[in-house]
Write a protein that holds these residues in place. Structure first.
Motif, PDB file in Angstrom:
ATOM      1  N   ARG A  15       0.880  -1.470  -0.223  1.00 42.58           N
ATOM      2  CA  ARG A  15       0.118  -0.279  -0.093  1.00 42.58           C
ATOM      3  C   ARG A  15       0.643   1.341  -0.054  1.00 42.58           C
ATOM      4  O   ARG A  15       0.482   2.424  -0.377  1.00 42.58           O
ATOM      5  CB  ARG A  15      -1.126  -0.256   1.248  1.00 42.58           C
ATOM      6  N   LEU A  16       2.260   1.168   0.067  1.00 39.21           N
ATOM      7  CA  LEU A  16       3.235   2.192   0.364  1.00 39.21           C
ATOM      8  C   LEU A  16       3.491   2.630  -1.331  1.00 39.21           C
ATOM      9  O   LEU A  16       3.902   3.870  -1.441  1.00 39.21           O
ATOM     10  CB  LEU A  16       4.393   2.043   1.534  1.00 39.21           C
ATOM     11  N   ASP A  17       3.720   1.772  -1.396  1.00 45.05           N
ATOM     12  CA  ASP A  17       4.219   1.209  -3.036  1.00 45.05           C
ATOM     13  C   ASP A  17       3.043   2.151  -3.792  1.00 45.05           C
ATOM     14  O   ASP A  17       3.327   2.914  -4.355  1.00 45.05           O
ATOM     15  CB  ASP A  17       4.484  -0.201  -3.630  1.00 45.05           C
ATOM     16  N   ILE A  18       2.241   1.633  -3.809  1.00 46.89           N
ATOM     17  CA  ILE A  18       1.091   2.414  -4.159  1.00 46.89           C
ATOM     18  C   ILE A  18       1.061   3.725  -4.244  1.00 46.89           C
ATOM     19  O   ILE A  18       0.737   4.164  -5.296  1.00 46.89           O
ATOM     20  CB  ILE A  18      -0.326   1.737  -4.019  1.00 46.89           C
ATOM     21  N   ARG A  47      -2.499  -3.296 -10.051  1.00 46.22           N
ATOM     22  CA  ARG A  47      -2.498  -4.399 -10.156  1.00 46.22           C
ATOM     23  C   ARG A  47      -1.120  -5.085 -10.945  1.00 46.22           C
ATOM     24  O   ARG A  47      -0.507  -5.936 -10.197  1.00 46.22           O
ATOM     25  CB  ARG A  47      -3.588  -5.106  -9.955  1.00 46.22           C
ATOM     26  N   GLN A  48      -1.221  -5.095 -11.883  1.00 44.66           N
ATOM     27  CA  GLN A  48       0.392  -4.663 -12.942  1.00 44.66           C
ATOM     28  C   GLN A  48       1.404  -4.841 -11.850  1.00 44.66           C
ATOM     29  O   GLN A  48       2.300  -5.711 -12.080  1.00 44.66           O
ATOM     30  CB  GLN A  48      -0.394  -4.745 -13.552  1.00 44.66           C
ATOM     31  N   LYS A  49       1.181  -3.754 -11.871  1.00 46.02           N
ATOM     32  CA  LYS A  49       2.949  -3.103 -11.255  1.00 46.02           C
ATOM     33  C   LYS A  49       2.867  -4.024  -9.861  1.00 46.02           C
ATOM     34  O   LYS A  49       3.826  -3.900  -9.245  1.00 46.02           O
ATOM     35  CB  LYS A  49       3.253  -1.267 -10.534  1.00 46.02           C
ATOM     36  N   ALA A  50       2.083  -3.985  -9.179  1.00 43.84           N
ATOM     37  CA  ALA A  50       1.634  -5.034  -7.674  1.00 43.84           C
ATOM     38  C   ALA A  50       2.449  -5.727  -7.800  1.00 43.84           C
ATOM     39  O   ALA A  50       2.877  -6.337  -7.043  1.00 43.84           O
ATOM     40  CB  ALA A  50       0.339  -4.256  -6.700  1.00 43.84           C
ATOM     41  N   GLY A  51       1.751  -6.901  -8.586  1.00 39.25           N
ATOM     42  CA  GLY A  51       2.375  -8.101  -8.920  1.00 39.25           C
ATOM     43  C   GLY A  51       1.249  -8.934  -7.985  1.00 39.25           C
ATOM     44  O   GLY A  51       1.719  -9.707  -6.983  1.00 39.25           O
ATOM     45  N   THR A  56      -6.502  -8.759  -4.330  1.00 42.58           N
ATOM     46  CA  THR A  56      -5.652  -7.716  -2.758  1.00 42.58           C
ATOM     47  C   THR A  56      -5.725  -6.936  -2.956  1.00 42.58           C
ATOM     48  O   THR A  56      -6.352  -5.504  -2.689  1.00 42.58           O
ATOM     49  CB  THR A  56      -4.625  -8.981  -3.064  1.00 42.58           C
ATOM     50  N   VAL A  57      -5.277  -6.112  -4.789  1.00 40.43           N
ATOM     51  CA  VAL A  57      -5.310  -5.259  -5.249  1.00 40.43           C
ATOM     52  C   VAL A  57      -6.405  -4.184  -4.809  1.00 40.43           C
ATOM     53  O   VAL A  57      -6.630  -2.989  -4.148  1.00 40.43           O
ATOM     54  CB  VAL A  57      -4.654  -5.010  -6.168  1.00 40.43           C
ATOM     55  N   SER A  58      -7.845  -4.679  -5.392  1.00 39.74           N
ATOM     56  CA  SER A  58      -9.183  -4.299  -5.367  1.00 39.74           C
ATOM     57  C   SER A  58      -9.151  -3.592  -3.398  1.00 39.74           C
ATOM     58  O   SER A  58      -9.539  -2.770  -2.969  1.00 39.74           O
ATOM     59  CB  SER A  58      -9.913  -4.899  -5.792  1.00 39.74           C
ATOM     60  N   GLU A  59      -9.387  -4.763  -2.706  1.00 35.68           N
ATOM     61  CA  GLU A  59      -9.167  -4.456  -1.427  1.00 35.68           C
ATOM     62  C   GLU A  59      -8.417  -3.470  -0.687  1.00 35.68           C
ATOM     63  O   GLU A  59      -8.321  -2.137   0.531  1.00 35.68           O
ATOM     64  CB  GLU A  59      -8.861  -5.932  -0.523  1.00 35.68           C
ATOM     65  N   ILE A  63      -8.963   0.128   1.419  1.00 32.33           N
ATOM     66  CA  ILE A  63      -8.315   0.184   2.000  1.00 32.33           C
ATOM     67  C   ILE A  63      -7.557   1.686   2.562  1.00 32.33           C
ATOM     68  O   ILE A  63      -8.018   2.451   3.452  1.00 32.33           O
ATOM     69  CB  ILE A  63      -7.315  -0.449   2.858  1.00 32.33           C
ATOM     70  N   LEU A  64      -7.533   2.238   1.649  1.00 31.88           N
ATOM     71  CA  LEU A  64      -7.149   3.867   1.048  1.00 31.88           C
ATOM     72  C   LEU A  64      -7.964   5.078   1.034  1.00 31.88           C
ATOM     73  O   LEU A  64      -7.838   5.179   1.919  1.00 31.88           O
ATOM     74  CB  LEU A  64      -5.430   3.527   0.104  1.00 31.88           C
ATOM     75  N   GLN A  65      -8.744   4.345   0.634  1.00 30.82           N
ATOM     76  CA  GLN A  65      -9.516   5.170   0.243  1.00 30.82           C
ATOM     77  C   GLN A  65     -10.649   4.886   1.881  1.00 30.82           C
ATOM     78  O   GLN A  65     -10.683   5.975   2.141  1.00 30.82           O
ATOM     79  CB  GLN A  65     -10.622   4.052  -0.631  1.00 30.82           C
ATOM     80  N   ARG A  66     -10.725   4.111   3.211  1.00 30.15           N
ATOM     81  CA  ARG A  66     -12.185   4.209   3.295  1.00 30.15           C
ATOM     82  C   ARG A  66     -10.749   5.114   4.609  1.00 30.15           C
ATOM     83  O   ARG A  66     -10.931   6.224   5.653  1.00 30.15           O
ATOM     84  CB  ARG A  66     -11.926   2.737   4.066  1.00 30.15           C
ATOM     85  N   ALA A  67     -10.133   5.000   4.639  1.00 27.97           N
ATOM     86  CA  ALA A  67      -8.199   5.838   5.253  1.00 27.97           C
ATOM     87  C   ALA A  67      -8.885   7.266   5.134  1.00 27.97           C
ATOM     88  O   ALA A  67      -7.856   8.165   5.210  1.00 27.97           O
ATOM     89  CB  ALA A  67      -6.802   5.213   5.411  1.00 27.97           C
ATOM     90  N   GLY A  68      -9.272   7.987   3.534  1.00 24.47           N
ATOM     91  CA  GLY A  68      -9.630   8.954   3.389  1.00 24.47           C
ATOM     92  C   GLY A  68      -7.385   9.730   2.211  1.00 24.47           C
ATOM     93  O   GLY A  68      -7.728  10.224   2.174  1.00 24.47           O
TER      94      GLY A  68
END
Lengths: 99, 99
Positions: A15-18, A47-51, A56-59, A63-68
């Motif tokens: 998530r930090l990487d994203i 998704r592609q970049k995260a591998g 998982t990426v969608s979730e 999570i990042l969105q719920r945190a704002g």
DNA sequence: TCGATATATCGGCTTTTCTCGATATTCCAA
DNA sequence: TTGGAATATCGAGAAAAGCCGATATATCGA
């Protein structure tokens, strides 16, 4: 703004990487059509970049969105995500003066 | 400075509380002798306020210390912990401009 | 309308974190 | 030097997070 939820969202390497990638979309997602960047980057590109798998990426993005920390825009069948810079500024000031 | 380790340290309610309490030791730990505050607050005082066992609080403090968010001073049989304000300033700037 | 594509949600297995009690270590005081 | 107090470390069970495959939902194009 729930500090704990924000820090939990930030305590995962991917998530930090994203968030870091979304800082410079054009540089980090060269495959995406240029005119789309104004909305952010779509899930498939991330998704592609995260591998990791799509689910998982969608979730992670929600999570990042719920945190704002990010915001999303739906365009047709794509969902574009971009950083919410105001949240980072706010968090920065919180850490500087408070916690 | 490991961002991930810092955010993991910050993603626990009690540890956030401890950091907040250490922001104003005199106000939050009135039982402690005044002359000791220059070293910080000792584990027993923090344990009492946190309402968790001694072993848990001790571990939480070392998690915070490994992340660089607090520093400790041993005085006799007591270990005093205080915030490392430089780490917070550094983190604040990181969030403002980077991640 | 139907199939294809993008994303979201669900159920479950694995790994990590939380938190405890028990024990070890360190230091002081008698 | 021995007993007691403060803190640290260890081992374990419960809860949460990581991550997957399967499935559901939404949207587009033919």
């Amino acid at each position: 703004m729930d500090h704990l939820e924000i820090f939990k969202a930030l305590s995962n390497k991917t998530r930090l990487d994203i968030l870091s990638w979304l800082k410079e979309p054009e540089a980090n997602f060269p495959e995406q059509e240029a005119e789309c960047f104004r909305h952010g980057v779509c899930v498939g590109q991330i998704r592609q970049k995260a591998g990791l798998t799509q689910s998982t990426v969608s979730e992670y993005l929600s999570i990042l969105q719920r945190a704002g920390l990010v915001k999303s825009t739906r365009v047709g069948q794509w969902t574009y995500y971009q950083r919410n810079e105001e949240a980072f500024q706010h968090l920065s000031r919180l850490i500087e003066t408070g916690i």
